[in-house]
Design a protein around this motif. Structure first.
Motif, PDB file in Angstrom:
ATOM      1  N   HIS A   1       0.815  -1.485  -0.103  1.00 30.56           N
ATOM      2  CA  HIS A   1       0.055  -0.156   0.052  1.00 30.56           C
ATOM      3  C   HIS A   1       0.839   1.366  -0.036  1.00 30.56           C
ATOM      4  N   THR A   2       2.198   1.471   0.125  1.00 30.82           N
ATOM      5  CA  THR A   2       3.351   2.506  -0.140  1.00 30.82           C
ATOM      6  C   THR A   2       4.159   2.556  -0.521  1.00 30.82           C
ATOM      7  N   GLU A   3       4.687   3.258  -1.380  1.00 32.70           N
ATOM      8  CA  GLU A   3       6.301   3.807  -2.224  1.00 32.70           C
ATOM      9  C   GLU A   3       6.733   5.177  -1.765  1.00 32.70           C
ATOM     10  N   THR A   4       7.657   4.411  -0.676  1.00 32.28           N
ATOM     11  CA  THR A   4       8.949   5.135  -0.486  1.00 32.28           C
ATOM     12  C   THR A   4      10.011   5.327  -1.053  1.00 32.28           C
ATOM     13  N   TYR A   5      11.136   6.083  -0.861  1.00 36.41           N
ATOM     14  CA  TYR A   5      12.545   5.854  -1.528  1.00 36.41           C
ATOM     15  C   TYR A   5      13.559   5.910   0.168  1.00 36.41           C
ATOM     16  N   GLY A   6      14.470   4.924  -0.367  1.00 38.50           N
ATOM     17  CA  GLY A   6      15.840   3.998   0.203  1.00 38.50           C
ATOM     18  C   GLY A   6      16.565   3.509  -0.494  1.00 38.50           C
ATOM     19  N   PRO A   7      17.204   2.931   0.378  1.00 39.53           N
ATOM     20  CA  PRO A   7      18.662   1.807  -0.182  1.00 39.53           C
ATOM     21  C   PRO A   7      17.983   0.734  -1.104  1.00 39.53           C
ATOM     22  N   VAL A   8      18.039  -0.185  -1.795  1.00 45.42           N
ATOM     23  CA  VAL A   8      17.348  -0.943  -2.431  1.00 45.42           C
ATOM     24  C   VAL A   8      19.555  -1.909  -2.761  1.00 45.42           C
ATOM     25  N   LEU A   9      20.250  -1.203  -2.763  1.00 40.30           N
ATOM     26  CA  LEU A   9      21.367  -2.344  -2.608  1.00 40.30           C
ATOM     27  C   LEU A   9      22.136  -1.490  -2.192  1.00 40.30           C
TER      28      LEU A   9
END
Length: 377
Positions: free
Chosen positions: A175-183
């Motif tokens: 239910h959410t979209e955020t930005y953060g570390p993906v690798l």
């Protein structure tokens, strides 16, 4: 992970560079830097005096770096590269001081590392009518070595703690979209530069923000445009890597630089397009990744660049080596350098582009290394 960038923050584009400058200004306070070194290394109490000394030296280096870069704004291309080289060299010294415990002060390093750490190499003639590719290929920075074969100097000290950076991207949950570390970056030191050194052309190709400018000169960057995002589906983290269309040889080089563990054979899905490809890697949230990727840089929150080779230097290192080369031309070979400047040669014109890019990229790269926090627009 004491050398790696582990966090990230998105900053509004309207005041990004003011934000970065203000954050670096805070590090001119010795106590602030001492607290960063202490939190990073947890040195024993007996090292407190050395930590404070090292923190003061780091603040001094930052102050000098900022002074050199501000002076360069009002200089012409005749002297600008050497001023910016001394700026970034002091930034590199600040990195060395902050990334190490109280045992790596400037005075303690002088006995072993009283050298820039690089040596310039170029042919006897460097005519101003050469193309950028020809001129930049001929100019090289070689690692400085002592008689015993050991590398020494500021560049080597900086490279010892040089690492890949964290990759920031969109994280999609139910239910959410955020930005953060993906690798997360590898904790390993980057490969050493070959004994034959690195050319100015290679340095430029290792700067992801110069991809478009290099293309205008008919030169391929080592970085490809892409998008990386993560999804969390039924308890599994799925990392998606989408590589935008590019020249076939660049796409193939990137593919050949990606290595996956056999344990992931059921979890990796590759889709190939005419001039690009995508990879999805699914894994249980608790299992570490089992793959090796080349360097990836997040230029903005939605724009990532993927290096198609395993680079021996990160973006900061590319600026450091490139400005060492151009700065040496300015300082020690004014006859050659001013021939190019007055003729508006391809090399001189692109040197101006590089100097302008310094102000956009180097301070935020430096801030990330000192705070272990990636800041992007």
């Amino acid at each position: 992970m004491k050398y790696n960038i582990t966090g990230c923050q998105i900053v509004g584009t309207s005041h990004f560079h003011r934000f970065v400058d203000a954050r670096i200004s805070r590090l001119l306070n010795h106590e602030t830097v001492a607290n960063i070194i202490t939190a990073r290394h947890a040195p024993p109490q007996k090292q407190k005096r050395n930590v404070l000394k090292q923190a003061k030296q780091a603040s001094y280096c930052l102050s000098l770096a900022r002074e050199y870069s501000k002076t360069a704004i009002h200089s012409t291309l005749a002297t600008k590269p050497v001023l910016l080289y001394y700026s970034i060299m002091n930034y590199a010294l600040a990195e060395i001081l902050v990334k190490n415990d109280g045992s790596k002060s400037l005075d303690s390093n002088r006995a072993e590392h009283a050298h820039h750490g690089l040596e310039i190499s170029f042919p006897a003639k460097l005519p101003s009518n050469l193309s950028l590719k020809e001129a930049a290929s001929a100019l090289r920075a070689k690692p400085h070595t002592k008689q015993n074969g050991r590398r020494s100097g500021t560049f080597n000290l900086w490279h010892e703690t040089s690492r890949e950076t964290i990759v920031l991207g969109k994280i999609i949950r139910e239910h959410t979209e955020t930005y953060g570390p993906v690798l997360s970056p590898s904790p390993k030191r980057l490969p050493e530069i070959a004994s034959g050194g690195i050319s100015l052309l290679e340095c430029l190709q290792y700067m992801p923000s110069l991809t478009a400018e290099l293309s205008h000169e008919g030169i391929n960057s080592n970085y490809l445009r892409g998008r990386i995002y993560a999804e969390v589906i039924n308890g599994k983290a799925v990392t998606n890597i989408l590589v935008h269309p590019n020249k076939l040889e660049m796409i193939e080089a990137l593919k050949n630089s990606m290595h996956f563990s056999a344990q992931l054979i059921e979890d990796v899905n590759v889709v190939e397009y005419d001039a690009g490809f995508s990879i999805s890697i699914a894994k249980p949230a608790e299992r570490p990744f089992g793959f090796n990727l080349p360097m990836i840089t997040s230029l903005t929150r939605d724009e990532q660049r993927l290096c198609c080779t395993h680079s021996p230097i990160n973006e900061f290192g590319a600026f450091l080596a490139a400005l060492f080369i151009l700065g040496n031309l300015c300082r020690y070979f004014p006859d050659l350098w001013l021939d190019h400047v007055t003729a508006n040669s391809s090399l001189a014109i692109f040197a101006e582009v590089l100097c302008e890019e310094f102000y956009h990229r180097v301070p935020c790269l430096l801030l990330a290394e000192l705070t272990q926090h990636l800041f992007v627009e």
